[in-house]
Design a protein around this motif. Structure first.
Motif, PDB file in Angstrom:
ATOM      1  N   LEU A 112       0.826  -1.191   0.000  1.00 49.40           N
ATOM      2  CA  LEU A 112       0.000   0.000   0.000  1.00 49.40           C
ATOM      3  C   LEU A 112       0.873   1.258   0.000  1.00 49.40           C
ATOM      4  O   LEU A 112       0.606   2.209  -0.736  1.00 49.40           O
ATOM      5  CB  LEU A 112      -0.946  -0.020   1.213  1.00 49.40           C
ATOM      6  CG  LEU A 112      -1.957   1.110   1.274  1.00 49.40           C
ATOM      7  CD1 LEU A 112      -2.862   1.099   0.065  1.00 49.40           C
ATOM      8  CD2 LEU A 112      -2.768   1.005   2.540  1.00 49.40           C
ATOM      9  N   ILE A 113       1.924   1.236   0.778  1.00 49.74           N
ATOM     10  CA  ILE A 113       2.840   2.389   0.832  1.00 49.74           C
ATOM     11  C   ILE A 113       3.541   2.562  -0.511  1.00 49.74           C
ATOM     12  O   ILE A 113       3.671   3.675  -1.028  1.00 49.74           O
ATOM     13  CB  ILE A 113       3.856   2.217   1.984  1.00 49.74           C
ATOM     14  CG1 ILE A 113       3.133   2.314   3.322  1.00 49.74           C
ATOM     15  CG2 ILE A 113       4.962   3.259   1.897  1.00 49.74           C
ATOM     16  CD1 ILE A 113       4.003   2.002   4.521  1.00 49.74           C
ATOM     17  N   THR A 162       3.045   5.762  -2.997  1.00 47.05           N
ATOM     18  CA  THR A 162       4.223   6.542  -3.389  1.00 47.05           C
ATOM     19  C   THR A 162       4.314   6.652  -4.900  1.00 47.05           C
ATOM     20  O   THR A 162       4.622   7.722  -5.441  1.00 47.05           O
ATOM     21  CB  THR A 162       5.508   5.889  -2.823  1.00 47.05           C
ATOM     22  OG1 THR A 162       5.380   5.738  -1.405  1.00 47.05           O
ATOM     23  CG2 THR A 162       6.742   6.709  -3.143  1.00 47.05           C
ATOM     24  N   ILE A 163       4.044   5.564  -5.604  1.00 43.52           N
ATOM     25  CA  ILE A 163       4.096   5.576  -7.067  1.00 43.52           C
ATOM     26  C   ILE A 163       3.014   6.486  -7.629  1.00 43.52           C
ATOM     27  O   ILE A 163       3.264   7.292  -8.524  1.00 43.52           O
ATOM     28  CB  ILE A 163       3.977   4.144  -7.632  1.00 43.52           C
ATOM     29  CG1 ILE A 163       5.253   3.353  -7.312  1.00 43.52           C
ATOM     30  CG2 ILE A 163       3.724   4.175  -9.141  1.00 43.52           C
ATOM     31  CD1 ILE A 163       5.181   1.892  -7.681  1.00 43.52           C
ATOM     32  N   ILE A 164       1.814   6.404  -7.094  1.00 42.56           N
ATOM     33  CA  ILE A 164       0.703   7.233  -7.587  1.00 42.56           C
ATOM     34  C   ILE A 164       0.984   8.708  -7.342  1.00 42.56           C
ATOM     35  O   ILE A 164       0.823   9.545  -8.224  1.00 42.56           O
ATOM     36  CB  ILE A 164      -0.630   6.804  -6.938  1.00 42.56           C
ATOM     37  CG1 ILE A 164      -1.019   5.416  -7.454  1.00 42.56           C
ATOM     38  CG2 ILE A 164      -1.715   7.821  -7.228  1.00 42.56           C
ATOM     39  CD1 ILE A 164      -2.211   4.810  -6.757  1.00 42.56           C
ATOM     40  N   ILE A 165       1.428   9.055  -6.151  1.00 35.98           N
ATOM     41  CA  ILE A 165       1.713  10.458  -5.821  1.00 35.98           C
ATOM     42  C   ILE A 165       2.940  10.940  -6.590  1.00 35.98           C
ATOM     43  O   ILE A 165       2.972  12.065  -7.086  1.00 35.98           O
ATOM     44  CB  ILE A 165       1.906  10.626  -4.295  1.00 35.98           C
ATOM     45  CG1 ILE A 165       0.577  10.398  -3.595  1.00 35.98           C
ATOM     46  CG2 ILE A 165       2.451  12.003  -3.969  1.00 35.98           C
ATOM     47  CD1 ILE A 165       0.669  10.386  -2.085  1.00 35.98           C
ATOM     48  N   GLY A 166       3.952  10.107  -6.708  1.00 35.37           N
ATOM     49  CA  GLY A 166       5.185  10.493  -7.387  1.00 35.37           C
ATOM     50  C   GLY A 166       5.036  10.650  -8.877  1.00 35.37           C
ATOM     51  O   GLY A 166       5.802  11.361  -9.520  1.00 35.37           O
TER      52      GLY A 166
END
Length: 188
Positions: A6-7, A11-15
């Motif tokens: 989940l983390i 992180t991938i989605i936000i980044g």
């Protein structure tokens, strides 16, 4: 393990989101009309005639009867014109004074280009100064017959000098000034 996945997914989605960048500062678009001219005779004030833009107006000074303005109220621009009756003794003085007034803008100017003008049939001779950069006056000129008449003009805008923001209007009025010079005639 679910927590770790989940983390990583978060992180991938936000980044991967597209970074927002501020838009560059822009100026309003200025729609300029097609150039059109009208004859002007200012016998009551000056012994000259010329053609000026139909989008301009003539105004006079109260204390100086030999000075006129060619105003462009829609663009807050003004061509200050001053006339002098000259003779052999004053010719060199007024031409050098005009050159000095143009070169006072070197503090803010990127360059000053002198364009010589000659019209032998109309006895009109002079220099047009193109002043580039954030100078207060982007264009100045003087015209004379070298014997009796001397006309000096300078373009100013009623705002802080910013060459980028006034460039379209400055170019438009520059062409009007060239037309004024080309149609300038002395009256005796």
């Amino acid at each position: 393990m679910k927590c770790c996945m989940l983390i990583i997914a978060t992180t991938i989605i936000i980044g991967c989101r597209k970074a927002s960048t501020p838009r560059p500062y822009a100026y309003f678009r200025i729609d300029l009309p097609e150039a059109a001219y009208q004859p002007v005779e200012v016998d009551t004030v000056l012994p000259v005639s010329f053609e000026m833009s139909k989008y301009a107006e003539i105004s006079t000074y109260r204390n100086h009867e030999d000075w006129i303005n060619v105003d462009y109220p829609q663009w807050k621009a003004r061509i200050h014109c001053s006339y002098m009756h000259i003779n052999r003794d004053t010719f060199a003085i007024v031409t050098e004074e005009s050159r000095n007034l143009a070169y006072k803008h070197t503090i803010k100017a990127n360059a000053i280009v002198e364009n010589r003008y000659e019209n032998d049939t109309a006895h009109v001779y002079g220099i047009l100064y193109e002043i580039t950069g954030n100078a207060a006056s982007p264009v100045q000129f003087y015209m004379t017959d070298s014997c009796h008449h001397f006309l000096r003009g300078s373009l100013y805008f009623n705002n802080l000098p910013n060459a980028d923001s006034v460039a379209p209007v400055s170019d438009f009025i520059f062409n009007d000034m060239m037309h004024l010079i080309e149609t300038l005639r002395w009256k005796e």
